[in-house]
Every structure is written in structure tokens, then in C-alpha cells.
Scaffold this motif. Structure first.
Motif, mmCIF file in Angstrom:
data_model
loop_
_atom_site.group_PDB
_atom_site.id
_atom_site.type_symbol
_atom_site.label_atom_id
_atom_site.label_comp_id
_atom_site.label_asym_id
_atom_site.label_seq_id
_atom_site.Cartn_x
_atom_site.Cartn_y
_atom_site.Cartn_z
ATOM 1 N N PHE A 54 11.372 37.585 0.533
ATOM 2 C CA PHE A 54 11.682 36.184 0.882
ATOM 3 C C PHE A 54 10.406 35.431 1.267
ATOM 4 N N ALA A 55 9.536 36.103 2.034
ATOM 5 C CA ALA A 55 8.346 35.409 2.532
ATOM 6 C C ALA A 55 7.331 35.163 1.424
ATOM 7 N N PHE A 56 7.165 36.139 0.527
ATOM 8 C CA PHE A 56 6.078 36.013 -0.451
ATOM 9 C C PHE A 56 6.547 35.760 -1.876
ATOM 10 N N GLY A 57 7.844 35.917 -2.113
ATOM 11 C CA GLY A 57 8.408 35.589 -3.422
ATOM 12 C C GLY A 57 7.636 36.171 -4.580
ATOM 13 N N TRP A 58 7.329 35.302 -5.535
ATOM 14 C CA TRP A 58 6.658 35.756 -6.754
ATOM 15 C C TRP A 58 5.263 36.318 -6.474
ATOM 16 N N ALA A 59 4.714 36.073 -5.264
ATOM 17 C CA ALA A 59 3.366 36.558 -4.971
ATOM 18 C C ALA A 59 3.290 38.072 -5.089
ATOM 19 N N PHE A 60 4.419 38.741 -4.947
ATOM 20 C CA PHE A 60 4.436 40.192 -5.042
ATOM 21 C C PHE A 60 4.499 40.670 -6.490
ATOM 22 N N SER A 61 4.641 39.727 -7.401
ATOM 23 C CA SER A 61 4.753 40.095 -8.802
ATOM 24 C C SER A 61 3.443 40.710 -9.289
ATOM 25 N N VAL A 62 3.572 41.642 -10.246
ATOM 26 C CA VAL A 62 2.384 42.328 -10.756
ATOM 27 C C VAL A 62 2.332 42.113 -12.259
ATOM 28 N N GLY A 63 1.287 41.416 -12.717
ATOM 29 C CA GLY A 63 1.162 41.135 -14.159
ATOM 30 C C GLY A 63 2.380 40.374 -14.642
ATOM 31 N N SER A 64 2.999 40.893 -15.697
ATOM 32 C CA SER A 64 4.161 40.189 -16.256
ATOM 33 C C SER A 64 5.462 40.590 -15.555
ATOM 34 N N LYS A 65 5.377 41.511 -14.596
ATOM 35 C CA LYS A 65 6.598 41.938 -13.873
ATOM 36 C C LYS A 65 6.820 41.007 -12.684
ATOM 37 N N LYS A 66 8.010 40.448 -12.608
ATOM 38 C CA LYS A 66 8.284 39.440 -11.569
ATOM 39 C C LYS A 66 9.251 39.991 -10.535
ATOM 40 N N ILE A 67 8.996 39.661 -9.280
ATOM 41 C CA ILE A 67 9.915 40.073 -8.216
ATOM 42 C C ILE A 67 10.177 38.875 -7.309
ATOM 43 N N LYS A 68 11.436 38.656 -6.948
ATOM 44 C CA LYS A 68 11.755 37.533 -6.065
ATOM 45 C C LYS A 68 13.009 37.847 -5.251
ATOM 46 N N ALA A 69 13.139 37.150 -4.134
ATOM 47 C CA ALA A 69 14.358 37.256 -3.333
ATOM 48 C C ALA A 69 15.239 36.052 -3.649
ATOM 49 N N ALA A 70 16.542 36.221 -3.507
ATOM 50 C CA ALA A 70 17.447 35.117 -3.840
ATOM 51 C C ALA A 70 18.495 34.931 -2.760
ATOM 52 N N TYR A 71 18.723 33.687 -2.402
ATOM 53 C CA TYR A 71 19.823 33.309 -1.497
ATOM 54 C C TYR A 71 21.025 32.936 -2.333
ATOM 55 N N THR A 72 22.207 33.213 -1.826
ATOM 56 C CA THR A 72 23.391 32.705 -2.490
ATOM 57 C C THR A 72 23.531 31.215 -2.149
ATOM 58 N N SER A 73 23.994 30.443 -3.118
ATOM 59 C CA SER A 73 24.102 29.010 -2.902
ATOM 60 C C SER A 73 25.489 28.545 -3.353
ATOM 61 N N PRO A 74 26.485 28.700 -2.478
ATOM 62 C CA PRO A 74 27.855 28.406 -2.900
ATOM 63 C C PRO A 74 28.096 26.910 -3.081
ATOM 64 N N ASN A 75 28.877 26.562 -4.066
ATOM 65 C CA ASN A 75 29.322 25.180 -4.254
ATOM 66 C C ASN A 75 30.602 25.253 -5.082
ATOM 67 N N GLN A 76 31.271 24.104 -5.227
ATOM 68 C CA GLN A 76 32.574 24.140 -5.899
ATOM 69 C C GLN A 76 32.453 24.518 -7.383
ATOM 70 N N THR A 77 31.317 24.166 -8.009
ATOM 71 C CA THR A 77 31.170 24.486 -9.434
ATOM 72 C C THR A 77 31.118 25.997 -9.656
ATOM 73 N N VAL A 78 30.290 26.666 -8.878
ATOM 74 C CA VAL A 78 30.159 28.121 -9.076
ATOM 75 C C VAL A 78 31.423 28.850 -8.591
ATOM 76 N N LEU A 79 32.050 28.291 -7.565
ATOM 77 C CA LEU A 79 33.301 28.883 -7.082
ATOM 78 C C LEU A 79 34.373 28.811 -8.180
ATOM 79 N N LYS A 80 34.382 27.693 -8.903
ATOM 80 C CA LYS A 80 35.355 27.522 -9.999
ATOM 81 C C LYS A 80 35.030 28.516 -11.135
ATOM 82 N N GLU A 81 33.738 28.710 -11.411
ATOM 83 C CA GLU A 81 33.372 29.676 -12.452
ATOM 84 C C GLU A 81 33.889 31.062 -12.087
ATOM 85 N N ILE A 82 33.710 31.406 -10.824
ATOM 86 C CA ILE A 82 34.156 32.719 -10.346
ATOM 87 C C ILE A 82 35.678 32.825 -10.415
ATOM 88 N N SER A 83 36.381 31.762 -10.020
ATOM 89 C CA SER A 83 37.851 31.837 -10.025
ATOM 90 C C SER A 83 38.366 31.909 -11.466
#
Ligand code: NAP
Length: 315
Positions: free
Chosen positions: A241-270
Motif C-alpha cells: 500500500f505504501a510503495f505500490g508500483w515502486a516494488f515492481s521489478v522490471g516488467s513485473k508489477k506489484i500493487k495493493a488494491a482497496y475495494t471500492s464499492p458502488n451501486q454499479t459494481v454491486l449490480k454487476e455482482i448481483s
């Protein structure tokens, strides 16, 4: 109304089943008669850190029937059956009623039970956004899901298969069959071998639970592979979370993700739930008066799927 209220971390009985004031909906809020709620790490992790909802009533996910609506509510009317994730709206699922802004919920699919609808929102949205939006999953990719057996993990396996991934799940021996049953092509028992043992490489790694370091995740990625971390041991999660893509090595990417609920994605899930693409795996169901026991059980971190609290029994 009856509710299960958090009392104190120091007390052996952290939760009390008692009578509290029924909430009154504000202008933009709906009052929901809760039929079922489900618990998540988003309930027990903050609790362990002493972060308690203002109402002292946990319960992030709910499904229920609208009892009344505030003056400016336009999307719902009394009698509508709804589902939603209330983690950003003060929680409150472990009570007979909860008042939340109308944006927190959507109408639930008619033929899906309240129990199943309550089991889905937060965990399934987290899995969907991590795989699709952050991981940009594509058909044919080798996908590793570390922590395939809990709330987020069981939805992640089903969604990764739905998107055409070749899925490897990581869980303990107790859950190997469940992960395979959900569609995983391969399963690793993390107590017997590491994700690095086989030398296999992945296009996409989803870190849901587990104690691997970011360096280990990088090691199992193919060139141009992506690792998305949503949970697990605190140090790698905080570092990602703190360093995000900074931890990526070459073409390999690493990132942290938060869930971001909203009615659109909730509808997709339902919709996915209604189509039968997603099926919640319910480990245990408790009545409201035993919601404290439900919190104790899920807090141990080894629930096999979802833990549901049923507030109205025959619904
Ligand atoms: N970033 C976000 O916005 C977001 C949103 C939701 C959740 N999360 C995080 O995602 C994680 C999962 O949440 P959840 O609600 O799904 O939790 P959960 O249901 O409580 O997860 C329980 C599962 O974790 C598995 N597990 C425990 N230790 C493991 C290990 N060392 N390796 C692999 N699996 C292990 C257990 O399987 P076994 O019994 O087989 O070990 C169990 O099935 C948590 O860390 C949570 O904080 C983050």
C-alpha cells in the motif's frame, strides 16, 4: 430493536445481545429491516485494532427489506428487497434494523435468498475489482490465488474461472477439496509446500491471505506478470500500500488494491449471482443472538467461505 452490540475488548464476552434504539432514517437514508448479514475480515480486523463502529454494531454486508425511506430518497420505496455493503456507511448489520444512505444498497435479485445475497457484497466486489480492474485478467492466463478458501478467496476462484483463467488456489488441507470444487485447476496446500516449490510462474497473482513476502510474489510472476495484493499478513500489505508500483521489478508489477464499492459494481455482482456464475460458499449460519460467537469464529481467520447471521429465520 434487538442488536448485538460490541461492549469491550477486555471483556470475555465482547458482545451483548440487547435492546437498543431503532435508528431513524435521515432525509437521504433508507431504513432496512435486516433479514441476513454476513461477516468479513473488514469486521474483525478493525475490531482487533480497536476501531469500532459509532453504533457499536458490526456487520458489513446485509440483505433485507426497506421499512421506510427519508424525504429525498428516490431509488427505493418501502417493501423493496435490497442488498449492500455497509462498511463505508457505519456497519450495523447485526441488528434488526439499519439506516443507510440509499447509495449503499441495490435491489436484490428476486429469486436469490436473503442469506445468499448477504453473503456476497464486500468479498465478491473485492475479488472482482482486484482481478478485473487491477489485475486486468485475461482468458488463458495462469492465475495464482493465495488464500483461496475464505470470503474473498472463494469468490476469486469462481471469478477467475469465469474470466477464463487457469487457476491455482492456495489453502490448507482442510479446504483443498472446496477450492477444487469451485473450479480451481490446481491447488497448493500451503502447510506442505511453498508457492515457489514447483518453479511454476504466473501471469497474475492475487494475494488474499497468507504470509508471503513481496519478494516471493515477484519471484513467481512471469515477465510482464502482475501481482495484486488485497490482504494477508500486515507487513507485505502495508508495504504494497505504501510503495505500490515502486516494488515492481522490471516488467513485473506489484500493487495493493482497496475495494471500492458502488451501486454499479454491486449490480454487476448481483447479476452474476442471479445468473448462477457466483455461488456463495456458506461455512456457518448463526441466529442474531449468537452473532458474538459468529464474530469469534470468523476472527480466528480460518472460516471456510462466508459466515452468515440470519436475523429473520424463515426468509
Ligand atoms: N483491500 C481491501 O479493500 C480488502 C477488502 C476485503 C478484504 N480484504 C482483506 O482480504 C483478506 C481476506 O478477507 P476475507 O474477508 O476473505 O477473510 P476470511 O474470510 O476471514 O479469510 C479466511 C481464510 O483465510 C485463509 N488463510 C488463513 N491463513 C492463510 C494462509 N497462511 N495462507 C493461505 N490462506 C490462509 C483460511 O484458509 P485456511 O483455513 O485453508 O488456511 C480461511 O479460509 C483479509 O486480509 C482482509 O483484510 C481487503
Amino acid at each position: 430493536m434487538k442488536a448485538v452490540v460490541y461492549t469491550s475488548k477486555r471483556s470475555h464476552h465482547k458482545f451483548e445481545f440487547c435492546e437498543v434504539e431503532t435508528p431513524v432514517p435521515k432525509e437521504n437514508e433508507v431504513l432496512i429491516r435486516v433479514h441476513a448479514a454476513s461477516l468479513n475480515a473488514a469486521d474483525y480486523r478493525p475490531m482487533k485494532l480497536g476501531i469500532i463502529p459509532k453504533s457499536r454494531i458490526f456487520g458489513a454486508d446485509v440483505a433485507g427489506r426497506i421499512e421506510s425511506v427519508g424525504k429525498s430518497v428516490t431509488l427505493f420505496q418501502p417493501g423493496d428487497d435490497v442488498m449492500g455493503d455497509l462498511a463505508r456507511y457505519g456497519y450495523g448489520g447485526l441488528g434488526e434494523f439499519v439506516a443507510v444512505p440509499e447509495q449503499a444498497v441495490i435491489k436484490k435479485p428476486e429469486r436469490i435468498s436473503f442469506e445468499d445475497c448477504a453473503a456476497v457484497p464486500l468479498a465478491a466486489i473485492t475479488a472482482l475489482q482486484a482481478l478485473r480492474d487491477h489485475g486486468q485478467i485475461r482468458a488463458g492466463q495462469e492465475v495464482l490465488i493465495v488464500g483461496s478458501a475464505g470470503g474473498v478467496g472463494t469468490f476469486a476462484v469462481q471469478l477467475a474461472k469465469h474470466f477464463g483463467g487457469v487457476v491455482t488456489g492456495v489453502c490448507s488441507a482442510e479446504n483443498l477439496r472446496q477450492t477444487s470444487f469451485l473450479g480451481a485447476d490446481y491447488v497448493i496446500d500451503y502447510k506442505k509446500e511453498s508457492i515457489t516449490t514447483s518453479n511454476k510462474k504466473y501471469d497474475l497473482v492475487l494475494g488474499v491471505n497468507g504470509k508471503y513476502s513481496l519478494a516471493t510474489y515477484i519471484k513467481v510472476l512471469k515477465p510482464k506478470g502482475k501481482c495484486v495484493i488485497v490482504g494477508g499478513a500486515l507487513l507485505p500489505v502495508l508495504t504494497a500500500f505504501a510503495f505500490g508500483w515502486a516494488f515492481s521489478v522490471g516488467s513485473k508489477k506489484i500493487k495493493a488494491a482497496y475495494t471500492s464499492p458502488n451501486q454499479t459494481v454491486l449490480k454487476e455482482i448481483s447479476d452474476l449471482l442471479d445468473l448462477g456464475v457466483l455461488k456463495p460458499v456458506i461455512d456457518r449460519t448463526y441466529p442474531l443472538e449468537q452473532a458474538g460467537e459468529a464474530m469469534d469464529y470468523i476472527s480466528k481467520g480460518h472460516a471456510s467461505g462466508k459466515v452468515v447471521v440470519k436475523i429473520i429465520q424463515n426468509s
